[in-house]
Design a protein around this motif. Sequence first.
Motif: not given
Length: 98
Positions: A35-39, A43-47, A76-77
Amino acid sequence: MPNLGGLKQKRSALLTSVITSLLTYGISVWADTQAAGVQESRRRIVPVYRRSALKVTSAFRTVSEDSVCVIAGMLPIAVLAGELQALYWHKKNDYVVS
């Protein structure tokens, strides 16, 4: 927090474990969805995860994510998400059968 004279490695590792717990809360449920919200969440979690690993090792931001995770002793995450998802589905299937 500068890279020189920051928190001691054990204290930073403790703070990183708290950050990891917060970031991976519920990850086993939504890790495989597209889902778009999951992507956006990924994108916010990795940094944030990478930055916490950089602080544990007192490394500079130019060090690669994989290298800094190895030095910090962290998974790695993406790998962590896969493990937690596998555990979740394994436990869920055990409860259904039993």
